[in-house]
Design a protein around this motif. Structure first.
Motif, mmCIF file in Angstrom:
data_model
loop_
_atom_site.group_PDB
_atom_site.id
_atom_site.type_symbol
_atom_site.label_atom_id
_atom_site.label_comp_id
_atom_site.label_asym_id
_atom_site.label_seq_id
_atom_site.Cartn_x
_atom_site.Cartn_y
_atom_site.Cartn_z
ATOM 1 N N ASP A 94 1.029 -1.370 0.416
ATOM 2 C CA ASP A 94 -0.374 0.068 0.048
ATOM 3 C C ASP A 94 0.923 0.967 -0.383
ATOM 4 O OD1 ASP A 94 -1.398 2.251 2.232
ATOM 5 O OD2 ASP A 94 -3.152 1.354 0.912
ATOM 6 N N PRO A 95 0.598 2.152 -0.713
ATOM 7 C CA PRO A 95 1.693 3.348 -1.048
ATOM 8 C C PRO A 95 2.182 3.895 0.657
ATOM 9 C CG PRO A 95 -0.582 3.794 -2.427
ATOM 10 C CD PRO A 95 -0.301 2.420 -1.697
ATOM 11 N N ALA A 96 0.903 4.328 1.062
ATOM 12 C CA ALA A 96 1.062 4.677 2.581
ATOM 13 C C ALA A 96 1.312 3.422 4.050
ATOM 14 C CB ALA A 96 -0.998 4.796 2.876
ATOM 15 N N GLY A 97 1.844 2.366 3.072
ATOM 16 C CA GLY A 97 3.023 0.601 3.490
ATOM 17 C C GLY A 97 1.843 0.407 4.785
ATOM 18 N N LYS A 98 0.613 0.618 4.960
ATOM 19 C CA LYS A 98 -0.590 0.234 5.813
ATOM 20 C C LYS A 98 0.041 -1.781 5.869
ATOM 21 C CE LYS A 98 -4.199 3.601 5.342
ATOM 22 N NZ LYS A 98 -5.528 4.365 4.531
ATOM 23 N N ASN A 99 0.499 -2.400 5.169
ATOM 24 C CA ASN A 99 -0.040 -3.660 4.721
ATOM 25 C C ASN A 99 1.947 -3.861 4.962
ATOM 26 O OD1 ASN A 99 1.165 -2.655 2.463
ATOM 27 N ND2 ASN A 99 0.048 -5.082 1.456
ATOM 28 N N LEU A 100 2.611 -3.027 5.054
ATOM 29 C CA LEU A 100 4.189 -3.460 4.751
ATOM 30 C C LEU A 100 4.476 -3.837 5.942
ATOM 31 C CD1 LEU A 100 6.448 -2.217 3.508
ATOM 32 C CD2 LEU A 100 6.899 -0.624 5.486
#
Length: 115
Positions: free
Chosen positions: A7-13
């Motif tokens: 996810d571009p926001a890194g939510k699933n990083l």
């Protein structure tokens, strides 16, 4: 081969990193271990089909690049008859012009040696 979306926001990083780590540990390390042994590399090049499931990028069997790689692996192992045969096939294909000097040199070196 898996591709992970982040996810571009890194939510699933965190989830992606955990899954990638699991894939590396369960599959990736075994793949690298398999090719630690040059006999297995040579066997794979001679016998196995190219497959997107386990190995890819070394060309269908037979193909000029497959002959090239098989020849040089065989050469590194002192299997000079096989090396000569496969390097000559790669050379005869005319497809690997940039490697022709290296192939000629390898053929010359194997001529001086025998299995």
């Amino acid at each position: 081969m898996d591709v992970w979306y982040i996810d571009p926001a890194g939510k699933n990083l965190e989830i992606v990193i955990a899954d990638a780590k699991k894939a590396i540990l369960e599959t990736g390390l075994g793949w690298f271990s398999r090719f630690d042994d040059m006999k297995e590399v040579l066997r794979t090049l001679i016998e196995d089909p190219e497959s997107n499931e386990s190995t890819s990028g070394f060309g269908v069997n037979p193909s000029p690049i497959r002959h090239f790689m098989t020849g040089f692996i065989a050469h590194s192992m002192g299997k000079n008859d096989l090396a000569r045969e496969r390097i000559q096939k790669a050379l005869d294909s005319g497809c690997l012009k940039e490697f022709e000097p290296k192939m000629h040199a390898a053929l010359e070196a194997t001529e001086k040696q025998s299995d």
